[in-house]
Design a protein around this motif. Structure first.
Motif, PDB file in Angstrom:
ATOM      1  N   ILE A  32     -56.816  26.981  68.861  1.00 19.77           N
ATOM      2  CA  ILE A  32     -55.669  26.133  68.948  1.00 19.77           C
ATOM      3  C   ILE A  32     -53.828  27.101  69.234  1.00 19.77           C
ATOM      4  O   ILE A  32     -54.145  27.822  68.104  1.00 19.77           O
ATOM      5  N   GLU A  33     -53.762  26.389  69.655  1.00 21.53           N
ATOM      6  CA  GLU A  33     -52.101  27.028  70.359  1.00 21.53           C
ATOM      7  C   GLU A  33     -51.149  25.558  71.168  1.00 21.53           C
ATOM      8  O   GLU A  33     -51.403  25.243  71.732  1.00 21.53           O
ATOM      9  N   GLY A  34     -49.967  25.614  71.218  1.00 21.42           N
ATOM     10  CA  GLY A  34     -49.185  24.804  71.105  1.00 21.42           C
ATOM     11  C   GLY A  34     -48.202  23.944  70.729  1.00 21.42           C
ATOM     12  O   GLY A  34     -48.163  24.226  69.447  1.00 21.42           O
ATOM     13  N   ILE A  35     -47.570  23.149  71.280  1.00 20.38           N
ATOM     14  CA  ILE A  35     -46.698  21.840  70.633  1.00 20.38           C
ATOM     15  C   ILE A  35     -47.681  20.754  70.431  1.00 20.38           C
ATOM     16  O   ILE A  35     -48.399  20.324  72.113  1.00 20.38           O
ATOM     17  N   PHE A  36     -47.692  20.574  69.445  1.00 19.61           N
ATOM     18  CA  PHE A  36     -48.375  19.094  68.996  1.00 19.61           C
ATOM     19  C   PHE A  36     -47.833  17.737  68.085  1.00 19.61           C
ATOM     20  O   PHE A  36     -47.278  18.841  67.832  1.00 19.61           O
ATOM     21  N   THR A  37     -47.698  16.906  69.023  1.00 16.39           N
ATOM     22  CA  THR A  37     -47.762  15.273  67.643  1.00 16.39           C
ATOM     23  C   THR A  37     -48.297  15.380  67.057  1.00 16.39           C
ATOM     24  O   THR A  37     -49.118  14.910  66.445  1.00 16.39           O
ATOM     25  N   TYR A  38     -47.410  15.446  65.461  1.00 14.30           N
ATOM     26  CA  TYR A  38     -48.357  15.432  64.325  1.00 14.30           C
ATOM     27  C   TYR A  38     -47.376  13.741  64.166  1.00 14.30           C
ATOM     28  O   TYR A  38     -46.496  13.219  63.883  1.00 14.30           O
ATOM     29  N   THR A  39     -48.099  12.675  63.954  1.00 18.88           N
ATOM     30  CA  THR A  39     -47.944  11.066  63.450  1.00 18.88           C
ATOM     31  C   THR A  39     -48.658  11.026  62.374  1.00 18.88           C
ATOM     32  O   THR A  39     -50.153  11.048  61.939  1.00 18.88           O
ATOM     33  N   PRO A  40     -48.055  10.627  61.250  1.00 20.05           N
ATOM     34  CA  PRO A  40     -49.299  10.254  59.929  1.00 20.05           C
ATOM     35  C   PRO A  40     -49.144   8.900  59.980  1.00 20.05           C
ATOM     36  O   PRO A  40     -48.436   8.242  60.489  1.00 20.05           O
ATOM     37  N   ALA A  41     -50.034   8.606  58.707  1.00 18.51           N
ATOM     38  CA  ALA A  41     -50.317   6.986  58.813  1.00 18.51           C
ATOM     39  C   ALA A  41     -48.957   6.702  57.701  1.00 18.51           C
ATOM     40  O   ALA A  41     -48.541   5.484  58.212  1.00 18.51           O
ATOM     41  N   GLU A  42     -48.406   7.298  57.047  1.00 17.70           N
ATOM     42  CA  GLU A  42     -46.700   6.685  57.059  1.00 17.70           C
ATOM     43  C   GLU A  42     -45.730   7.648  56.330  1.00 17.70           C
ATOM     44  O   GLU A  42     -46.049   8.809  56.500  1.00 17.70           O
ATOM     45  N   GLY A  43     -44.924   7.726  56.964  1.00 15.75           N
ATOM     46  CA  GLY A  43     -44.070   9.107  57.584  1.00 15.75           C
ATOM     47  C   GLY A  43     -43.546   8.677  58.775  1.00 15.75           C
ATOM     48  O   GLY A  43     -43.667   8.169  59.393  1.00 15.75           O
ATOM     49  N   THR A  44     -42.704  10.158  58.350  1.00 21.56           N
ATOM     50  CA  THR A  44     -41.840   9.367  59.630  1.00 21.56           C
ATOM     51  C   THR A  44     -42.701  11.033  61.009  1.00 21.56           C
ATOM     52  O   THR A  44     -43.449  11.990  60.667  1.00 21.56           O
ATOM     53  N   PRO A  45     -43.216  10.834  62.134  1.00 20.08           N
ATOM     54  CA  PRO A  45     -43.678  11.876  63.156  1.00 20.08           C
ATOM     55  C   PRO A  45     -42.721  13.188  63.351  1.00 20.08           C
ATOM     56  O   PRO A  45     -41.199  12.605  62.843  1.00 20.08           O
ATOM     57  N   GLY A  46     -43.276  14.434  64.000  1.00 19.54           N
ATOM     58  CA  GLY A  46     -42.864  14.357  64.234  1.00 19.54           C
ATOM     59  C   GLY A  46     -43.795  16.041  64.869  1.00 19.54           C
ATOM     60  O   GLY A  46     -44.478  15.555  66.153  1.00 19.54           O
ATOM     61  N   LEU A  47     -43.197  17.162  64.973  1.00 24.59           N
ATOM     62  CA  LEU A  47     -43.963  17.991  65.723  1.00 24.59           C
ATOM     63  C   LEU A  47     -44.424  19.545  65.488  1.00 24.59           C
ATOM     64  O   LEU A  47     -43.755  19.670  63.997  1.00 24.59           O
ATOM     65  N   TRP A  48     -45.711  20.118  65.759  1.00 24.52           N
ATOM     66  CA  TRP A  48     -46.490  21.074  64.932  1.00 24.52           C
ATOM     67  C   TRP A  48     -45.708  21.893  66.282  1.00 24.52           C
ATOM     68  O   TRP A  48     -46.755  21.681  67.171  1.00 24.52           O
ATOM     69  N   THR A  49     -44.859  23.723  66.156  1.00 24.35           N
ATOM     70  CA  THR A  49     -45.502  24.279  67.115  1.00 24.35           C
ATOM     71  C   THR A  49     -46.350  25.228  66.298  1.00 24.35           C
ATOM     72  O   THR A  49     -46.149  25.937  65.941  1.00 24.35           O
ATOM     73  N   VAL A  50     -47.808  25.689  67.203  1.00 25.87           N
ATOM     74  CA  VAL A  50     -48.775  26.360  66.895  1.00 25.87           C
ATOM     75  C   VAL A  50     -48.965  27.649  67.331  1.00 25.87           C
ATOM     76  O   VAL A  50     -49.455  27.545  68.736  1.00 25.87           O
ATOM     77  N   TYR A  51     -48.399  28.758  67.144  1.00 23.99           N
ATOM     78  CA  TYR A  51     -48.655  30.272  67.286  1.00 23.99           C
ATOM     79  C   TYR A  51     -50.040  30.728  66.871  1.00 23.99           C
ATOM     80  O   TYR A  51     -49.682  31.221  65.685  1.00 23.99           O
TER      81      TYR A  51
END
Length: 175
Positions: A32-51
């Protein structure tokens, strides 16, 4: 009839022997590579940029094998989401990140934590485990939070997954 069966078996054995002796080209598993939306069951969502960055696995010395076993995913988090360098362990990508200010105590001070993140790049699900030692006067514990990943967009720059060039045959020195 008996001669026909023997001829069919002989033809099968010849075909099987030829298939076993011919080299088969290595097939690359996708990393995998790219920008992914990180969504936890609890807490603040964010982004992962994967190289990803990988090294060809030696294989049988005829052809390099491009497998995720020789890869590392460089994950950059945003919005307070933890990042790190993930390696494939037991079929899951995993990384550990110690944090000096990982948990806020009831009195307002901060205590260290260790985050262990494991995820499956096929199901795009994982678990974030935060371990604390009880520095805040609370009992030590582990907080497990499941999360999901969703592909958002490709990376802004092209990535060479296999940046190393390896010598053909022999010891396969890579540079």
């Amino acid at each position: 009839m008996r001669v026909t069966i023997l001829r069919a078996l002989a033809a099968l054995l010849v075909a099987l022997g030829a298939a076993l002796t011919l080299p088969v080209p290595a097939k690359a598993d996708q990393v995998i590579e790219g920008i992914f939306t990180y969504t936890p069951a609890e807490g603040t969502p964010g982004l992962w940029t994967v190289y990803p960055s990988c090294v060809p696995v030696v294989g049988d010395l005829r052809e390099p094998l491009y497998l995720p076993v020789g890869c590392r995913l460089h994950i950059q988090g945003s919005n307070g989401v933890t990042g790190g360098d993930a390696v494939l362990t037991g079929g899951m990508w995993a990384f550990t990140t110690p944090k000096d200010r990982g948990m806020q105590c009831p009195d307002g001070t901060w205590a260290p934590t260790v985050e262990v993140i494991k995820f499956d790049d096929v199901t795009m699900t994982g678990t974030r485990s935060v371990t604390h030692t009880g520095n805040c006067g609370l009992p030590p514990g582990i907080i497990n939070t499941p999360f999901t990943l969703a592909f958002k967009e490709p990376l802004p720059i092209p990535v060479d997954r296999y940046p190393l060039i390896c010598e053909p045959g022999g010891l396969r020195r890579c540079f």
